[in-house]
Design a protein around this motif. Structure first.
Motif, short mmCIF file in Angstrom:
data_model
loop_
_atom_site.label_atom_id
_atom_site.label_comp_id
_atom_site.label_asym_id
_atom_site.label_seq_id
_atom_site.Cartn_x
_atom_site.Cartn_y
_atom_site.Cartn_z
N TYR A 131 0.88 -1.16 0.00
CA TYR A 131 0.00 0.00 0.00
C TYR A 131 0.91 1.21 0.00
O TYR A 131 1.82 1.32 0.84
N ASP A 132 0.70 2.14 -0.93
CA ASP A 132 1.62 3.25 -1.12
C ASP A 132 0.86 4.56 -1.26
O ASP A 132 -0.06 4.66 -2.08
N THR A 133 1.24 5.54 -0.47
CA THR A 133 0.75 6.90 -0.65
C THR A 133 1.96 7.79 -0.92
O THR A 133 3.10 7.32 -0.88
N GLU A 134 1.73 9.05 -1.16
CA GLU A 134 2.84 9.96 -1.41
C GLU A 134 3.73 10.11 -0.18
O GLU A 134 4.93 10.29 -0.28
N ARG A 135 3.15 10.00 1.00
CA ARG A 135 3.87 10.24 2.25
C ARG A 135 4.39 8.97 2.92
O ARG A 135 5.40 8.99 3.60
N TRP A 136 3.70 7.86 2.77
CA TRP A 136 4.11 6.63 3.46
C TRP A 136 3.69 5.40 2.65
O TRP A 136 2.88 5.49 1.74
N GLY A 137 4.28 4.27 3.02
CA GLY A 137 3.95 3.03 2.36
C GLY A 137 4.28 1.85 3.25
O GLY A 137 5.08 1.95 4.18
N VAL A 138 3.65 0.74 2.97
CA VAL A 138 3.91 -0.50 3.70
C VAL A 138 3.89 -1.66 2.70
O VAL A 138 3.09 -1.66 1.76
N ASP A 139 4.80 -2.60 2.88
CA ASP A 139 4.89 -3.77 2.01
C ASP A 139 5.06 -5.02 2.87
O ASP A 139 5.81 -5.00 3.87
N ILE A 140 4.40 -6.08 2.47
CA ILE A 140 4.57 -7.39 3.08
C ILE A 140 4.93 -8.33 1.93
O ILE A 140 4.25 -8.35 0.91
N SER A 141 6.02 -9.08 2.12
CA SER A 141 6.44 -9.98 1.06
C SER A 141 6.96 -11.29 1.64
O SER A 141 7.33 -11.37 2.81
N ASP A 142 6.96 -12.30 0.79
CA ASP A 142 7.47 -13.60 1.18
C ASP A 142 8.25 -14.18 0.00
O ASP A 142 7.85 -14.00 -1.16
N ILE A 143 9.35 -14.85 0.31
CA ILE A 143 10.11 -15.54 -0.71
C ILE A 143 10.40 -16.95 -0.22
O ILE A 143 10.78 -17.15 0.94
N TYR A 144 10.14 -17.91 -1.07
CA TYR A 144 10.48 -19.31 -0.79
C TYR A 144 11.60 -19.69 -1.76
O TYR A 144 11.44 -19.56 -2.97
N ILE A 145 12.73 -20.15 -1.22
CA ILE A 145 13.89 -20.53 -2.04
C ILE A 145 14.09 -22.03 -1.92
O ILE A 145 14.26 -22.56 -0.82
N ASP A 146 14.06 -22.70 -3.05
CA ASP A 146 14.24 -24.14 -3.12
C ASP A 146 15.58 -24.44 -3.79
O ASP A 146 15.75 -24.21 -4.98
N SER A 166 20.96 -30.66 1.09
CA SER A 166 19.73 -30.06 0.58
C SER A 166 19.26 -29.01 1.58
O SER A 166 19.48 -29.13 2.77
N GLU A 167 18.65 -27.98 1.04
CA GLU A 167 18.17 -26.91 1.89
C GLU A 167 17.04 -26.16 1.21
O GLU A 167 16.86 -26.24 -0.01
N ALA A 168 16.30 -25.45 2.02
CA ALA A 168 15.24 -24.57 1.54
C ALA A 168 15.15 -23.42 2.53
O ALA A 168 15.57 -23.55 3.68
N ALA A 169 14.64 -22.30 2.07
CA ALA A 169 14.50 -21.15 2.96
C ALA A 169 13.18 -20.45 2.65
O ALA A 169 12.74 -20.41 1.50
N ASN A 170 12.57 -19.93 3.68
CA ASN A 170 11.36 -19.13 3.53
C ASN A 170 11.56 -17.86 4.33
O ASN A 170 11.85 -17.92 5.53
N LEU A 171 11.46 -16.70 3.68
CA LEU A 171 11.72 -15.43 4.33
C LEU A 171 10.50 -14.52 4.19
O LEU A 171 10.04 -14.27 3.07
#
Length: 180
Positions: A131-146, A166-171
């Motif tokens: 969500y982005d306005t001219e004055r402020w913004g917020v972001d939520i994200s996720d990445i899954y690495i296989d 073997s490994e995996a990561a979720n951030l």
């Protein structure tokens, strides 16, 4: 999972106590190529390719100032590698929904794979909202690495640590922006 046998083997191979050393590492050059396209219906498509010259990282030479301690010279033979990324964003006024994918090739040859660094090719999948306005913004994200599995059993291995890796990561990430 921690392995006391591995820790003991590594500790036994290293000099004990403080040591004066010198190390020179040649870092790789890289080239990045990217394009972004505004598409109809408030879509944004981004494409990127990154090349890294890992082949210059031929060895890791640790020069111990104390002549009684043998220097460590580890040959790496890494290869140049590419990473490819694609992302798509859809805007709904101040809201944005994002998704992406990337493929990252490992520069590390199989004989270099071990418990200290078991790098491998990887696929990553991303999702996010913002969500982005001219004055402020917020972001939520996720990445899954296989990460692709690497198996050094039956192979020539520089450090003589044979096994499957073997490994995996979720951030998950949350970011805030405030402009003033």
């Amino acid at each position: 999972m921690r392995s006391t046998a591995f820790d003991a083997a590594v500790a036994a191979s290293l000099p004990q106590g403080p040591q004066d050393v010198s190390v020179t590492i040649e870092f790789p050059a890289s080239a990045n190529f990217g394009l972004a396209f505004n598409l109809p219906a408030d879509f944004l498509l981004s494409l990127e390719a990154d090349w890294t010259e890992w082949s210059v990282f031929e060895e890791l030479f640790i020069d111990f100032e104390n002549a009684a301690i043998p220097d460590l010279d580890r040959v790496n033979n890494w290869e140049d590698s590419w990473a490819y990324r694609v992302g798509l964003q859809k805007k709904f006024g101040a809201f944005a929904v994002r998704g992406g994918y990337y493929r990252d090739e490992s520069p590390q040859p199989i004989e270099d794979v071990g418990p200290i660094l078991a790098d491998s090719d990887r696929n990553a999948y991303t999702l996010g909202i913002g969500y982005d306005t001219e004055r402020w913004g917020v972001d939520i994200s996720d990445i899954y690495i296989d990460f692709d599995e690497r198996d050094t059993r039956g192979e020539v291995n520089t450090d003589r640590f044979f096994g499957q890796y073997s490994e995996a990561a979720n951030l998950l990430a949350l970011s805030f922006r405030l402009s003033f």
